[in-house]
Design an enzyme around this catalytic site. Structure first.
Site, PDB file in Angstrom:
ATOM      1  N   GLU A 289       0.804  -1.231   0.000  1.00  0.00           N
ATOM      2  CA  GLU A 289       0.000   0.000   0.000  1.00  0.00           C
ATOM      3  C   GLU A 289       0.833   1.275   0.000  1.00  0.00           C
ATOM      4  O   GLU A 289       0.451   2.256  -0.630  1.00  0.00           O
ATOM      5  CB  GLU A 289      -0.968  -0.007   1.185  1.00  0.00           C
ATOM      6  CG  GLU A 289      -2.036  -1.085   1.057  1.00  0.00           C
ATOM      7  CD  GLU A 289      -3.065  -1.042   2.170  1.00  0.00           C
ATOM      8  OE1 GLU A 289      -3.721  -0.016   2.346  1.00  0.00           O
ATOM      9  OE2 GLU A 289      -3.193  -2.056   2.887  1.00  0.00           O
TER      10      GLU A 289
ATOM     11  N   HIS B  96       8.687 -26.307   3.892  1.00  0.00           N
ATOM     12  CA  HIS B  96       8.104 -27.508   3.294  1.00  0.00           C
ATOM     13  C   HIS B  96       7.542 -27.230   1.902  1.00  0.00           C
ATOM     14  O   HIS B  96       6.879 -28.080   1.329  1.00  0.00           O
ATOM     15  CB  HIS B  96       7.027 -28.077   4.231  1.00  0.00           C
ATOM     16  CG  HIS B  96       7.582 -28.435   5.582  1.00  0.00           C
ATOM     17  ND1 HIS B  96       8.130 -29.668   5.871  1.00  0.00           N
ATOM     18  CD2 HIS B  96       7.749 -27.693   6.701  1.00  0.00           C
ATOM     19  CE1 HIS B  96       8.576 -29.679   7.119  1.00  0.00           C
ATOM     20  NE2 HIS B  96       8.361 -28.485   7.640  1.00  0.00           N
TER      21      HIS B  96
ATOM     22  N   LYS C 220     -13.819  -0.737  -4.192  1.00  0.00           N
ATOM     23  CA  LYS C 220     -14.951  -0.633  -3.261  1.00  0.00           C
ATOM     24  C   LYS C 220     -16.114   0.097  -3.931  1.00  0.00           C
ATOM     25  O   LYS C 220     -17.272  -0.288  -3.781  1.00  0.00           O
ATOM     26  CB  LYS C 220     -14.528   0.099  -1.985  1.00  0.00           C
ATOM     27  CG  LYS C 220     -13.696  -0.740  -1.038  1.00  0.00           C
ATOM     28  CD  LYS C 220     -13.340   0.006   0.244  1.00  0.00           C
ATOM     29  CE  LYS C 220     -12.496  -0.840   1.171  1.00  0.00           C
ATOM     30  NZ  LYS C 220     -12.071  -0.179   2.389  1.00  0.00           N
TER      31      LYS C 220
HETATM   32  O1  PA5 Z   1      -5.368  -0.168   4.290  1.00  0.00           O
HETATM   33  C1  PA5 Z   1      -6.480  -0.046   3.808  1.00  0.00           C
HETATM   34  O2  PA5 Z   1      -6.920   1.044   3.394  1.00  0.00           O
HETATM   35  C2  PA5 Z   1      -7.371  -1.244   3.713  1.00  0.00           C
HETATM   36  O3  PA5 Z   1      -6.676  -2.419   3.993  1.00  0.00           O
HETATM   37  C3  PA5 Z   1      -8.563  -1.081   4.680  1.00  0.00           C
HETATM   38  O4  PA5 Z   1      -8.140  -1.153   6.007  1.00  0.00           O
HETATM   39  C4  PA5 Z   1      -9.600  -2.153   4.370  1.00  0.00           C
HETATM   40  O5  PA5 Z   1     -10.074  -1.992   3.052  1.00  0.00           O
HETATM   41  C5  PA5 Z   1     -10.782  -2.125   5.313  1.00  0.00           C
HETATM   42  O6  PA5 Z   1     -11.298  -0.836   5.442  1.00  0.00           O
HETATM   43  P1  PA5 Z   1     -11.605  -0.293   6.910  1.00  0.00           P
HETATM   44  O7  PA5 Z   1     -10.295  -0.329   7.616  1.00  0.00           O
HETATM   45  O8  PA5 Z   1     -12.126   1.089   6.724  1.00  0.00           O
HETATM   46  O9  PA5 Z   1     -12.604  -1.230   7.481  1.00  0.00           O
END
Ligand code: PA5
Length: 361
Positions: free
Chosen positions: A246, A262, A355
């Site tokens: 990310e 393994h 999303k």
């Molecule tokens: O890092 C991110 O933005 C995602 O992994 C979010 O955490 C994930 O999509 C879930 O969203 P939220 O944390 O708002 O529930």
């Protein structure tokens, strides 16, 4: 740490000073990473302010969440380790484990409060009559919890969800203690905050270019990181992977020992024929001695196939100190790697696009 010479496709010509970081890190993710010690302390206060009574849930604790909101549950479970007295399970899905009963505590963790998988788990927990707690900044999850009289641990807004890792971990730890799944670790969390402050100074942007986090970022540049953990460090390896995904916008992979000995170990034989892969091993002072031996041997066996091979160890005394030492290191490494690549660590456009397109279906 051994870093062989590289023939990079990407090379490090950037100095990782506050100024150069700020030029790329437009939404200042760096400040949120460096604030980890304050987040740990503030999280304790926020759980207390939610004024929850202790529910004795003999079937244990389920933490339901996704991505940056789920990792806290996994880190909390690792921090409790052998001190967990009841099952602690993390679900990253639309449903709860089939053994969920009215005697199970379900912590629904969603930074935005609008993640559909977590909302589905919240509703399932209600239908099953399980005890529920919510940790969120708001959204639909907070609305439903307030309407149902379910306690809400309120989080501060304005972060990327992944920057709330300390909040999510502390919330899971405190809820585990409240429902009888583990001991209360409040003072350990406080001590871990002070320990993390020292590490921020040692690895942060004001440290020299040869400091550990900057050096690791430079050594991973131009390669796909493959991270290995074991026991306490297994969820940290996963955190490194997701932070590199990310923040640095790169593929990265995580696996754990002893299992990877393994299967994955053989995959290294073909690594150079398809790309550039760097190996990162996350070790812990308290790891099982046979796991330690495996880690050393695995590292030796794959070293010639990796562009770099790094062996890093947790720092600190308690499990929480040790966990947050490597979480902080990974968060900094991923952010520095983003800057070295010239990509803004903040935005996660593909997640948002997915999303929003999914919401149309
Ligand atoms: O890092 C991110 O933005 C995602 O992994 C979010 O955490 C994930 O999509 C879930 O969203 P939220 O944390 O708002 O529930």
């Amino acid at each position: 740490m051994s870093i062989p010479a590289t023939e990079d496709t990407e090379t490090n010509t950037v100095e990782l000073s506050r100024e150069t970081i700020a030029r790329v890190d437009i939404s200042d993710q760096l400040s949120d990473v460096l604030a980890l010690p304050e987040h740990l302390r503030d999280a304790l206060w926020r759980v207390e302010s939610a004024i929850m009574q202790g529910w004795d849930t003999s079937a244990g604790l389920v933490v339901a969440g996704m991505g940056g909101s789920a990792i806290g549950g996994a880190l909390a479970r690792a921090a409790l380790g052998d001190h967990a007295s009841r099952p602690i399970f993390v679900t990253r899905a639309y449903g709860l484990p089939p053994w969920t009963t009215p005697d199970t505590m379900v912590l629904c963790a969603s930074y935005s409060g609008n993640t559909e998988e977590t909302l589905a788990c919240y509703e399932s927990a209600g239908a099953l009559g399980a005890q529920r707690v919510v940790v969120t900044t708001g959204g639909r999850l907070a609305e439903m919890a307030r309407a149902d009289g379910v306690p809400v641990i309120p989080l501060p807004g304005g972060f990327q969800p992944r920057a709330a890792v300390a909040y999510m971990t502390v919330a899971a730890l405190e809820v585990a203690a409240l429902c009888g799944a583990g001991p209360r670790l409040t003072s350990e969390i406080d001590v871990a905050a002070s320990h993390a402050e020292q590490l921020v100074a040692e690895w942060g942007p004001d440290a020299n270019e040869g400091s550990l986090a900057k050096e690791i970022a430079a050594s991973l540049l131009g390669s796909i990181p493959v991270i290995a953990g074991a026991g306490l460090t297994a969820p940290i390896a996963y955190r490194w992977k997701t932070q590199i995904n990310e923040n640095a916008k790169l593929p990265a992979f995580a696996h754990e020992l002893p299992e990877l000995d393994h299967n994955e170990i053989i995959g290294w034989e073909g690594a150079e024929s398809v790309g550039r892969f760097a190996a990162v091993f996350l070790d812990d002072s308290d790891a099982h001695p046979r796991v330690k031996a495996r880690m050393e041997l695995t590292e030796k066996l794959i070293a010639d196939h990796a562009t770099a091979s790094l062996h890093l160890e947790t720092r600190g005394q308690t499990a929480i100190e040790r966990i947050f030492s490597l979480v902080l290191l990974g968060d900094l490494v991923s952010l520095y790697l983003a800057v070295l690549r010239g990509v803004d660590p903040g935005p996660v456009e593909m997640i948002e696009r997915l999303k929003s397109e999914l919401a149309q279906r």
